[in-house]
Enzyme design. Structure first.
Site, PDB file in Angstrom:
ATOM      1  N   GLY A 111       0.833  -1.208   0.000  1.00 37.84           N
ATOM      2  CA  GLY A 111       0.000   0.000   0.000  1.00 37.84           C
ATOM      3  C   GLY A 111       0.859   1.245   0.000  1.00 37.84           C
ATOM      4  O   GLY A 111       0.453   2.289   0.512  1.00 37.84           O
ATOM      5  N   TYR A 167     -14.632  -5.005   8.473  1.00 32.61           N
ATOM      6  CA  TYR A 167     -13.360  -4.280   8.618  1.00 32.61           C
ATOM      7  C   TYR A 167     -12.871  -4.337  10.058  1.00 32.61           C
ATOM      8  O   TYR A 167     -11.692  -4.627  10.325  1.00 32.61           O
ATOM      9  CB  TYR A 167     -13.562  -2.829   8.170  1.00 32.61           C
ATOM     10  CG  TYR A 167     -12.349  -1.935   8.314  1.00 32.61           C
ATOM     11  CD1 TYR A 167     -11.359  -1.923   7.350  1.00 32.61           C
ATOM     12  CD2 TYR A 167     -12.223  -1.069   9.407  1.00 32.61           C
ATOM     13  CE1 TYR A 167     -10.263  -1.083   7.461  1.00 32.61           C
ATOM     14  CE2 TYR A 167     -11.132  -0.230   9.526  1.00 32.61           C
ATOM     15  CZ  TYR A 167     -10.145  -0.238   8.550  1.00 32.61           C
ATOM     16  OH  TYR A 167      -9.059   0.592   8.673  1.00 32.61           O
TER      17      TYR A 167
END
Length: 265
Positions: free
Chosen positions: A14, A156
């Protein structure tokens, strides 16, 4: 403070935006040789062009939901640098949101695959090299949601809680080999992920982007005492410390960079 990172080989997933990109810049400025991994080649190259002003940057395109691509990424990095000393896993998505009773198995699996299993795959790929050299740092980016969950983001939250448990387990398994594993839990940082959340909110409420942020702070994150979004650089500074020689007695810990958002001890 000298972080002792000159010449260290760092891998950041990322790394093309947000916390990952800010961390890549800081580690490169400290003299580390940094590889950023992400799924989209165009975004990687744009980030690398900017980051190379700070130091040595290598890019590898890989889909972290695919074990073969993670292994191929590892091989490219080892071929170029010989080993890996640091892994910062910052890749992730918000994933499926909404009423728990309405979320499908497929929506759960997608979030788990990207947020949890990608973490497992990258750790599995790179920890071995650190054990061989007898020195390593692994920092897994979790979230305030791991400790203070929100019902509209249950998949999440569950994955981020699992990442904390994974970090603790890995710290116990590999500290004896010189590989120190820790987690960092940010809250409401100014990243593309939260930008997208606020753009959606601004449209739903018919307000400006900044008004959406202000109302979100008031209604959804009242315990952020600083009354603002955090900066990626503020999280990167903590991660850089955990990557460094200065963190040699820190293992199995979770550092919250949340502006006070987690309301409990």
């Amino acid at each position: 403070m000298d972080l002792g990172l000159k010449g260290k080989i760092a891998v950041i997933t990322g790394g093309d935006s947000g916390i990952g990109k800010a961390t890549a810049k800081l580690l490169a400025l400290e003299g580390a040789k940094v590889t950023i991994i992400d799924k989209t080649s165009e975004n990687l190259q744009m980030a690398a062009e900017e980051l190379r002003k700070s130091g040595e940057i290598f890019t590898v395109q890989a889909d972290l939901t695919q074990s073969k691509e993670v292994e191929a990424a590892k091989e490219q990095i080892i071929e170029r640098f010989g080993t890996v000393h640091i892994l910062v896993h910052a890749a992730g998505i918000t994933g499926a949101t909404g009423d728990f009773l309405e979320l499908s198995d497929e929506e759960w699996y997608q979030t788990i695959d990207v947020d949890l299993m990608a973490t497992v795959r990258t750790c599995r790929a790179f920890i071995g090299a650190m054990r061989q050299t007898g020195w390593g740092r692994v920092i897994l980016v979790s979230s305030e949601d791991a400790l203070q969950p929100y019902p509209e983001e249950i998949p999440y939250c569950a994955c981020k809680a699992a990442i904390l448990n994974l970090a603790k387990n890995l710290s116990k398994a590999y500290a004896k080999d010189g590989v120190l594993v820790n987690a960092v839990s940010p809250a409401y940082i100014a990243t593309p992920m939260t930008d997208a959340m606020m753009e959606k909110r601004s449209k739903q409420l018919g307000v400006s982007f900044n008004e959406a942020i202000d109302s979100f702070l008031d209604e959804q994150r009242p315990h952020i005492e600083l009354k603002r979004r955090g900066k990626p650089e503020e999280v990167a500074a903590v991660i850089a410390f955990l990557c460094s020689e200065q963190s040699s007695f820190v293992v199995g810990s979770n550092y919250r960079v949340d502006g006070g958002s987690v309301a409990s001890l």
